[in-house]
Design an enzyme around this catalytic site. Structure first.
Site, PDB file in Angstrom:
ATOM      1  N   ASN A 222      19.899  56.807  37.521  1.00 22.97           N
ATOM      2  CA  ASN A 222      19.300  56.254  36.304  1.00 22.97           C
ATOM      3  C   ASN A 222      17.826  55.945  36.582  1.00 22.97           C
ATOM      4  OD1 ASN A 222      18.347  54.517  34.310  1.00 22.97           O
ATOM      5  ND2 ASN A 222      20.250  53.360  34.129  1.00 22.97           N
TER       6      ASN A 222
ATOM      7  N   CYS B 192      14.313  51.453  29.285  1.00 19.02           N
ATOM      8  CA  CYS B 192      14.927  52.786  29.257  1.00 19.02           C
ATOM      9  C   CYS B 192      14.763  53.481  27.902  1.00 19.02           C
ATOM     10  CB  CYS B 192      16.395  52.696  29.644  1.00 19.02           C
ATOM     11  SG  CYS B 192      16.663  51.838  31.196  1.00 19.02           S
TER      12      CYS B 192
ATOM     13  N   HIS C 185      19.515  58.850  27.199  1.00 19.76           N
ATOM     14  CA  HIS C 185      19.087  58.189  28.436  1.00 19.76           C
ATOM     15  C   HIS C 185      20.247  58.244  29.426  1.00 19.76           C
ATOM     16  CE1 HIS C 185      18.120  55.321  31.397  1.00 19.76           C
ATOM     17  NE2 HIS C 185      18.892  54.359  30.910  1.00 19.76           N
TER      18      HIS C 185
HETATM   19  O1  UT7 Z   1      19.846  51.831  31.816  1.00 16.05           O
HETATM   20  C1  UT7 Z   1      19.804  50.627  31.113  1.00 16.05           C
HETATM   21  C2  UT7 Z   1      21.017  50.392  30.299  1.00 16.05           C
HETATM   22  N1  UT7 Z   1      22.122  50.169  31.175  1.00 16.05           N
HETATM   23  C3  UT7 Z   1      23.331  50.638  30.901  1.00 16.05           C
HETATM   24  O2  UT7 Z   1      23.523  51.266  29.913  1.00 16.05           O
HETATM   25  C4  UT7 Z   1      24.456  50.295  31.878  1.00 16.05           C
HETATM   26  C5  UT7 Z   1      25.730  49.942  31.164  1.00 16.05           C
HETATM   27  N2  UT7 Z   1      26.779  49.500  32.055  1.00 16.05           N
HETATM   28  C6  UT7 Z   1      27.380  50.282  32.977  1.00 16.05           C
HETATM   29  O3  UT7 Z   1      27.015  51.431  33.144  1.00 16.05           O
HETATM   30  C7  UT7 Z   1      28.563  49.759  33.744  1.00 16.05           C
HETATM   31  O4  UT7 Z   1      28.994  48.547  33.141  1.00 16.05           O
HETATM   32  C8  UT7 Z   1      28.284  49.516  35.245  1.00 16.05           C
HETATM   33  C9  UT7 Z   1      28.115  50.845  35.951  1.00 16.05           C
HETATM   34  C10 UT7 Z   1      27.032  48.672  35.433  1.00 16.05           C
HETATM   35  C11 UT7 Z   1      29.468  48.795  35.889  1.00 16.05           C
HETATM   36  O5  UT7 Z   1      30.663  49.532  35.658  1.00 16.05           O
HETATM   37  P1  UT7 Z   1      31.945  48.833  35.038  1.00 16.05           P
HETATM   38  O6  UT7 Z   1      32.960  49.864  34.929  1.00 16.05           O
HETATM   39  O7  UT7 Z   1      31.541  48.130  33.775  1.00 16.05           O
HETATM   40  O8  UT7 Z   1      32.331  47.795  36.163  1.00 16.05           O
HETATM   41  P2  UT7 Z   1      32.507  46.226  36.072  1.00 16.05           P
HETATM   42  O9  UT7 Z   1      31.189  45.556  36.186  1.00 16.05           O
HETATM   43  O10 UT7 Z   1      33.396  45.863  34.931  1.00 16.05           O
HETATM   44  O11 UT7 Z   1      33.324  45.937  37.404  1.00 16.05           O
HETATM   45  C12 UT7 Z   1      34.704  46.396  37.567  1.00 16.05           C
HETATM   46  C13 UT7 Z   1      35.127  46.098  38.978  1.00 16.05           C
HETATM   47  C14 UT7 Z   1      34.829  44.676  39.420  1.00 16.05           C
HETATM   48  O12 UT7 Z   1      35.868  44.269  40.311  1.00 16.05           O
HETATM   49  P3  UT7 Z   1      37.067  43.323  39.819  1.00 16.05           P
HETATM   50  O13 UT7 Z   1      36.403  42.063  39.357  1.00 16.05           O
HETATM   51  O14 UT7 Z   1      37.737  44.067  38.703  1.00 16.05           O
HETATM   52  O15 UT7 Z   1      37.894  43.175  41.054  1.00 16.05           O
HETATM   53  C15 UT7 Z   1      33.537  44.798  40.182  1.00 16.05           C
HETATM   54  O16 UT7 Z   1      33.366  43.773  41.130  1.00 16.05           O
HETATM   55  O17 UT7 Z   1      34.406  46.948  39.886  1.00 16.05           O
HETATM   56  C16 UT7 Z   1      33.731  46.149  40.862  1.00 16.05           C
HETATM   57  N3  UT7 Z   1      32.478  46.806  41.212  1.00 16.05           N
HETATM   58  C17 UT7 Z   1      32.386  47.726  42.180  1.00 16.05           C
HETATM   59  N4  UT7 Z   1      33.308  48.251  43.002  1.00 16.05           N
HETATM   60  C18 UT7 Z   1      32.890  49.187  43.876  1.00 16.05           C
HETATM   61  C19 UT7 Z   1      31.248  46.631  40.660  1.00 16.05           C
HETATM   62  N5  UT7 Z   1      30.360  47.438  41.256  1.00 16.05           N
HETATM   63  C20 UT7 Z   1      31.047  48.116  42.207  1.00 16.05           C
HETATM   64  C21 UT7 Z   1      30.668  49.093  43.147  1.00 16.05           C
HETATM   65  N6  UT7 Z   1      31.625  49.598  43.952  1.00 16.05           N
HETATM   66  N7  UT7 Z   1      29.401  49.544  43.256  1.00 16.05           N
END
Ligand code: UT7
Length: 326
Positions: A282, A124, A248
């Site tokens: 993205n 990216c 990005h």
């Molecule tokens: O482009 C390359 C560089 N990449 C980036 O910069 C990405 C950086 N990271 C992010 O943008 C975010 O961390 C994500 C979008 C990937 C994930 O978002 P988050 O707010 O960090 O979510 P998380 O992984 O901490 O998950 C929080 C909760 C979890 O549930 P519990 O364990 O709290 O019950 C996940 O299982 O949200 C759940 N979850 C979802 N729920 C509904 C994860 N994905 C989903 C989903 N829908 N699609």
């Protein structure tokens, strides 16, 4: 005996962006569409990532074909013909197989008899890496006009049962042309990597993009604004000189966090911030030129605006550069 004198290329005073072009996947995929595949919902995706819909390619759209379409538009937008381009750089991390590269095919299909054509993979961060290489090539006189393209087709690299990752990525291409200028309009690229964090984004089972979302999120929201500020300093400008911020498009919350941090350090309140992720998703190395092309098309930014481009992603890799909007 006197040593023979080595000749070097004649060099222009500076470089500038001459034009942009882009294309996207033909299929609009909403959050509700994804909720039929994995346990997710529109509200979660909007709140946590900011995407309303993303676009995926149809069967005819490949990394090469999208790069050709975006690249040809950028050449036309620059007021040039394919014969004016002598270097093609494609930034991509989703080229199937790796061999052959994308750039040679893209160059041929646009009708560019380029002296050099090669791919760059900094994920990216790739577009700004490629832009920096292009600007330095023009500045050094080794190329006159360079076509720089970011192109990605992610859908084959996603596990459509992994809700944490399949909801984010999308397909598309964006391109820019860099050429010589009497007054410099592109600052030095500030490029870098954090290879110690390589395990935070990788191919799971050698097939599927996987990222430790929270680790990458923390890194992006704490380490990337200072890189952007260094690019402004390297260009001899102040943060208050920047009109447009184009990070990005990884996550709208990361975009907003970088903007807030830069504003707390002197960037203006009326800074225009790219939020193209909302309707594009993205698209990795394509996201920055795609956002710029959309903002130009919508009249949100104008010729002469000072833009700050900021890439970050797998590697981990990062890149930032100031460039004036053509
Ligand atoms: O482009 C390359 C560089 N990449 C980036 O910069 C990405 C950086 N990271 C992010 O943008 C975010 O961390 C994500 C979008 C990937 C994930 O978002 P988050 O707010 O960090 O979510 P998380 O992984 O901490 O998950 C929080 C909760 C979890 O549930 P519990 O364990 O709290 O019950 C996940 O299982 O949200 C759940 N979850 C979802 N729920 C509904 C994860 N994905 C989903 C989903 N829908 N699609």
């Amino acid at each position: 005996m006197t040593k023979p004198r080595i000749a070097q290329n004649a060099t222009p005073a500076g470089t500038r962006l001459l034009g942009f072009g882009s294309t996207q996947g033909n299929r609009i995929v909403t959050n509700d569409d994804l909720a039929k595949l994995v346990d997710t919902n529109d509200e979660w995706i909007r709140q946590r990532v900011g995407i309303i819909h993303r676009r995926l390619g149809d069967e005819s759209q490949t990394v090469v074909s999208m790069a050709v379409e975006a690249g040809a538009k950028a050449v036309a937008d620059a007021g040039l013909t394919p014969g004016d381009i002598d270097q093609v750089i494609v930034a991509t991390c989703t080229m199937p197989g790796g061999i052959p590269n994308a750039a040679a095919q893209v160059s041929d299909q646009i009708g560019i008899k380029a002296q050099s054509a090669f791919d760059v993979n900094a994920a990216c961060a790739g577009f700004v890496y490629a832009l920096s290489v292009a600007s330095d090539a023009v500045r050094a006189g080794s190329a006159r006009n360079v076509l720089v393209i970011g192109s990605e087709r992610f859908q084959e690299w996603l596990d459509w049962e992994d809700r944490g990752n399949c909801i984010i990525f999308a397909d598309g291409a964006g391109a820019a042309v860099v050429g010589p200028a009497e007054e410099p309009e592109i600052g030095p690229g500030v490029l870098g990597s954090a290879g110690d964090l390589v395990d935070t984004i990788y191919l799971r089972e050698g097939k599927y993009i996987y990222q430790e979302g929270q680790s990458v999120f923390r890194w992006a929201t704490t380490q990337i604004a200072p890189v952007a500020a260094r690019a402004v300093e390297a260009a001899g400008l102040k943060l208050s000189d920047v009109d447009v911020l184009v990070p990005h498009q990884a996550n709208l919350r990361i975009v907003e966090a970088i903007a807030r941090k830069l504003q707390s350090q002197g960037a203006r309140d009326d800074l225009v911030v790219a939020r193209d992720i909302v309707y594009s998703g993205n698209t990795s190395s394509a996201s920055i030129p795609l956002a710029i092309d959309h903002m130009r098309g919508a009249g949100e930014i104008s010729s002469g605006d000072v833009m700050l481009l900021v890439g970050f992603g797998a590697g981990l890799s990062y890149s930032a550069q100031v460039a004036v909007c053509p």
